[in-house]
Design a protein around this motif. Structure first.
Motif, PDB file in Angstrom:
ATOM      1  N   ASP A  73      -0.923 -23.309  16.264  1.00 56.52           N
ATOM      2  CA  ASP A  73       0.493 -23.159  15.953  1.00 56.52           C
ATOM      3  C   ASP A  73       0.695 -22.219  14.760  1.00 56.52           C
ATOM      4  O   ASP A  73      -0.140 -22.152  13.853  1.00 56.52           O
ATOM      5  N   GLU A  74       1.822 -21.528  14.774  1.00 54.69           N
ATOM      6  CA  GLU A  74       2.111 -20.554  13.715  1.00 54.69           C
ATOM      7  C   GLU A  74       2.221 -21.219  12.344  1.00 54.69           C
ATOM      8  O   GLU A  74       1.878 -20.620  11.322  1.00 54.69           O
ATOM      9  N   SER A  75       2.685 -22.475  12.314  1.00 49.83           N
ATOM     10  CA  SER A  75       2.827 -23.166  11.036  1.00 49.83           C
ATOM     11  C   SER A  75       1.482 -23.350  10.347  1.00 49.83           C
ATOM     12  O   SER A  75       1.413 -23.415   9.115  1.00 49.83           O
ATOM     13  N   LYS A  78       0.351 -19.927   8.623  1.00 46.98           N
ATOM     14  CA  LYS A  78       1.065 -19.556   7.404  1.00 46.98           C
ATOM     15  C   LYS A  78       0.423 -20.131   6.148  1.00 46.98           C
ATOM     16  O   LYS A  78       0.686 -19.668   5.042  1.00 46.98           O
ATOM     17  N   ARG A 224       7.393 -19.273  19.617  1.00 53.26           N
ATOM     18  CA  ARG A 224       7.955 -18.742  18.380  1.00 53.26           C
ATOM     19  C   ARG A 224       9.399 -18.301  18.626  1.00 53.26           C
ATOM     20  O   ARG A 224       9.816 -18.095  19.767  1.00 53.26           O
TER      21      ARG A 224
END
Length: 562
Positions: A73-75, A78, A224
């Protein structure tokens, strides 16, 4: 961190017999400044990356993962920047509460692990992966981020609502160059879909943004969200690739792309639809490298396969595969054709469109624009001396009537139909205007099917069923003592499921059922007789999968079986 292992990598490799003490000493003496011992051992040819990971797994009990099978996941991305993960040769893959999971090929690199803890403020759990897998994952996931940054999407000092800024930025993307950020964005979307084994990609516009969503294992989820100002450029790029008219935005369009992604042949079926918030696009992803041939791939039980083979080896009659969109009907038909394909039979298919090319099978695409419909194509096919005819879908009464006539004149007809169960297919054909006696004399059998998600083997847990769960089994004449629960881990993207299998309800239209159909018997009466003859309902097939521990009761109930 999951465990405080006070060992050095060289000691572990020596204990596991991967390298000798002399090789370790030589690598320590000759390694370059800042080079890790593992990297030096590999560079000198004393061992390889996979041997190091295997030795660490055996010695330390740290789990090994295949990053190519993961969706991150993009979270998670980050939390650590690309420069750091590239230099440290690690990959963040998941978050569990206040714990971050990182993949590394050196879990004994305590300075790096401590650095991760300080940067994220989280406890660190390590899992093992090869350096090559880590490098590939960094390029795959952080490459997406780079592409978005090149479009200005993550430039914090710019206001995202400032459309002028984006329009100026996108002026440089008009050229059809592989360096164009929009082209790179489309490539990253397709790459992620293939890596995630998604069956569909949805691009859904809203008022100020749009979503990129993937359907994985039958469930749609958002990948996203991006600013809407780049939507038109993204859709235009997809239209160019699929040979659509990029100037037409008011009418739906269909297209197709054949490409190679990660060395795998991929077929993409594109559909665009104008909505009040902008154009929506859906891309159906078909991985042609997957082996879909042969009945062995379908997951039929021994009894189901025996009945099914009896149906499709009859010289004439209609065999229908029923179920909703995305239930695997076409895969079943292709597997059947592969089984029946031989030099002494003439097989002709009419499809919309041809999805998989089969050697030795005559496959025909319909073209409604020139009135070459299923019905018209069937009329022509009957003059081509076929033994077996496969019709992609029976959609209307005209196609149904010609299919019935074809079966009554000595042809085996295979097709799909949208009904909820095998017995309901009989009612559906009669509702289409086919006389009941014609249905009775032409229909050989119906296969209703659904796709169930497989419970993740890495994180699922055995548990005792609740009282209400036991009652579900008891109502279907079954009992259960233990069943699996979906939990969720980094290997299944915390969903608790990975992969799918099919369940079937096979109706053999025997002499008794033929008489019942001819006499206009009620649907429930035909169902009762079918069950007496051994037909297992979809719900029963699903519950049997729960008893086998391959799926969960929640998954069986999710697909809303009758």
């Amino acid at each position: 961190m999951a465990r405080n292992v006070q060992k050095r990598l060289g000691d572990v490799l020596y204990e596991q017999g991967v390298v000798t003490e002399a090789q370790i000493n030589e690598a320590l003496r000759k390694r370059e400044k800042g080079e890790k011992i593992g990297e030096a051992l590999i560079r000198f040819g004393f061992c390889n990356d996979s041997q190091i990971v295997d030795a660490l797994e055996a010695s330390l009990g740290i789990r090994r993962v295949n990053l190519q099978l993961l969706y991150i996941d993009e979270s998670v991305l980050k939390l650590l920047d690309e420069d750091f993960v590239t230099k440290a040769r690690i990959m963040p893959i998941n978050i569990h509460g206040r714990r971050i999971v990182i993949a590394t090929n050196d879990p004994l690199d305590f300075p790096t692990i401590e650095n991760v803890r300080l940067r994220t403020g989280m406890n660190v759990e390590t899992v093992l992966a090869t350096k090559n897998d880590i490098d590939t994952a960094i390029a795959r996931y952080y490459g997406f981020t780079k592409t978005l940054k090149s479009l200005g999407i993550e430039v914090k000092e710019k206001k995202k609502e400032d459309e002028k800024f984006y329009e100026e930025l996108l002026q440089d993307t008009e050229a059809d160059s592989n360096e164009s950020p929009i082209i790179q964005l489309v490539n990253q979307i397709l790459l992620t879909a293939v890596k995630s084994e998604a069956s569909d990609i949805h691009i859904d516009p809203s008022d100020i943004e749009f979503k990129i969503r993937y359907r994985i294992d039958g469930v749609l989820g958002t990948e996203r969200t991006l600013p809407k100002v780049i939507l038109s450029k993204l859709i235009s790029r997809i239209k160019v690739m699929s040979h659509m008219d990029i100037t037409e935005t008011r009418m739906p369009q269909d297209g197709r792309i054949k490409t190679i992604i990660e060395g795998r042949p991929i077929d993409l079926r594109i559909s665009t639809l104008p909505t009040i918030r902008g154009e929506k696009a859906v891309m159906r992803v078909l991985d042609l490298s997957r082996d879909t041939k042969g009945l062995d791939r379908l997951g039929l039980t021994d009894f189901e396969r025996e009945v099914f083979e009896k149906l499709v080896h009859r010289p004439n009659g209609i065999v229908l595969v029923s179920g909703p969109t995305g239930s695997g009907k076409t895969t079943t038909l292709y597997a059947t054709l592969d089984q029946l394909n031989a030099d002494d039979v003439n097989i002709i298919t009419v499809e919309d469109p041809v999805e998989i090319e089969l050697e030795g099978v005559n496959q025909v695409n319909i073209n409604p624009d020139i009135e070459f419909t299923f019905a018209n194509a069937l009329r022509s096919i009957l003059r081509q001396d076929p033994n077996i005819i496969m019709v992609g879908e029976i959609r209307d009464s005209e196609t149904a009537e010609i299919a019935v006539k074809a079966s009554l004149t000595g042809h085996l007809v295979l097709s799909t139909i949208h009904t909820n169960s095998a017995v309901k297919t009989i009612t559906r054909l009669i509702d289409m205007g086919i006389d009941s006696f014609l249905v009775a004399s032409s229909l050989s059998g119906v296969v209703a099917q659904r796709l169930l998600r497989l419970v993740c083997p890495h994180c699922s847990k055995m548990d005792e069923p609740t009282k209400s769960e036991r009652e579900v089994f008891e109502r279907n004449g079954m009992t259960i003592d233990k069943m699996k629960r979906a939990v969720g881990c980094e290997l299944c993207n915390n969903k608790g499921y990975r992969g799918r299998t099919a369940i079937f309800e096979i109706l053999d239209v025997n002499e008794t059922i033929i008489r019942m159909i001819s006499n206009d018997a009620k649907e429930y009466e035909v169902l009762e007789q079918a069950r007496k003859d051994g037909t297992k309902l979809l719900i029963e097939a699903g519950l049997e999968k729960v008893r086998q521990g391959v799926t969960t009761l929640e998954e069986v109930m999710r697909i809303s079986l009758d």
